[in-house]
Structures are given as structure tokens and as C-alpha cells.
Write a protein that holds these residues in place. Sequence first.
Motif: not given
Length: 287
Positions: A95-99, A159-168, A190-202
Amino acid sequence: MNKDNCTYKREDYEDLSLRDAQMIMVDILEEVHKLCEKHELKYFLDAGTLIGAVRHKGFIPWDDDVDIGMLREDFNKFLEIAKKELPKHLFLQTFETDEYYDVYPVPCKIRYNDTMFLEEGAKENYEMHNGVYIDIFPYDSLPKHNFIYKIQRALSFNILKSYKRLRDIPEKLSFKNKITFSFYKLVVKMFPNKRRLKFFKFLVKWNDSKSEYMGYGVDTYWSEYVYKKSDYFDLAKLEFEGKFFYAPKNYHAILTQLYGDYMTMPKEEERVWHAKEIKKLKVKKVI
């Protein structure tokens, strides 16, 4: 990112056979293996690829992807090394190398440039790199307490489910589904891409590195699969398409837990694959 490898003109591509695509995947796997050997990182064949190695000494005949896993520490090191040392014909997709990357439950793919692999059931996205690939999944040690694990995975899954459902998202929604999709939109906002990745690291910080157990990372879907680390390490080597790659030591226990009687071939109607199109860039004729 090289846009030439992910913006496609169909007339520039020709069909690629499944077997040719499988051999490309083996080439990618070899390069990953070399990097891991060079930097003393541990990886292991996973899921259907592991079955293929055990049952067929290569691909399950109808399989069209390769899966490998790494413990989180090795996975993070690999990402940094791959950015600098992957051969030029390969692309590290995160998600960092391919926006434009939007395969949310798979944090990392290694793609082969100048190829195209479009999947069944996925909304087409021609902006991201769509080359033939292998999947690399992080594995996490589990938290000390089971209730913490359940909270951790409930948060990441939704969070992942929300992203996938909106995609499809389907074109027509019932009133009830409109309400549900409003919730998905709120979560994604609430969890745009960068914030989502940061939250997963947390969330990863909740894990106990000394735990005897491990499972797919918090940035994937599959919280129901929990394994003993002792069934994986120290790793063994298995033959796969005439070459040898690392695999869990007690692969029998892991595959039995995943699939039951994994040595029996499934019925033909159960032999599914991902691809709806596999192509490669045409070789330009020199006049």
C-alpha cells in the motif's frame, strides 16, 4: 512506480498459458528465496502452495498463485530489503509502493513486470500494477491473552471488511444495505490508507513475541487459523517444480488443520482458480 507496467492497452498484450504463468511465479519465488537466503530471513511455503509441494512436488495442476509466509519481524525486514534489491523485472507491491493497490487483505505481492493477471470476482483496477504475482503474508505471534486477541482481530477485520466492501460495492442496494454501506464509508473515512497502516502497526504491538503460537497477521482476514510455532520451526525444505524451497517442519499437522485429508484430490467442481485473464506484453518485432 513504473507506470508503463500498470497502465494497460489490451492490444499490446497476448494470452499467456496457465503453465507459463506458473513458471513465471516460480521465477519470482526463486528471487525471493535468494534475497531471504542472502539476508538470513525465514519464509515458508503456505496454503495451496504447500499442498502442491507435498502432494505434487510442484503446483496443484489448476492452481494459479503462490503463497508464502514470514513472521512479522522477517516480513518487515524483507520489505525494506526488497525495495532496494529486487531485480528490475519484479515490482514490490504494498500500500506504500503502489498508491492504487486495493487488495486489502494481502499486504504484499511481488509482481512480474510486463504481464497482466486479472482475477475473477474482483473489480477491475487498471491503475494498480496487475502483473502475475506471488503473495507474501505476514504472520504474527499472538497476544498473551485470548480476549486481547479477539479484540485486536475484531478491530482489524472490520476495517479490512469495510475497505473491501466499498471496493466491490454493487450497483443496486436495498435500503438495509445502504445503511450498512454508510457504516463502511464511515470506517474508511476514519481510517484512510496511512492511518489504517499506522493503526495496524499499533495493533501488532499487542502481540507477545514469546508466545508459543502464531497466526496470519493483523493486516489479513484469517484470524481463525492459529498454529504452534514448533510445527513451523526449524524449517524443512521441499521440492517444488524441480527446485527446493523452505516449508514448515511439521507440514502434515498444519495442512491437516487447514484442509483435513489434504492428500485426496478434490472433486472437479471444487477445483477453483483465481484468474479470468492472464497475459504478457507482446514482443516488439525489430524491422
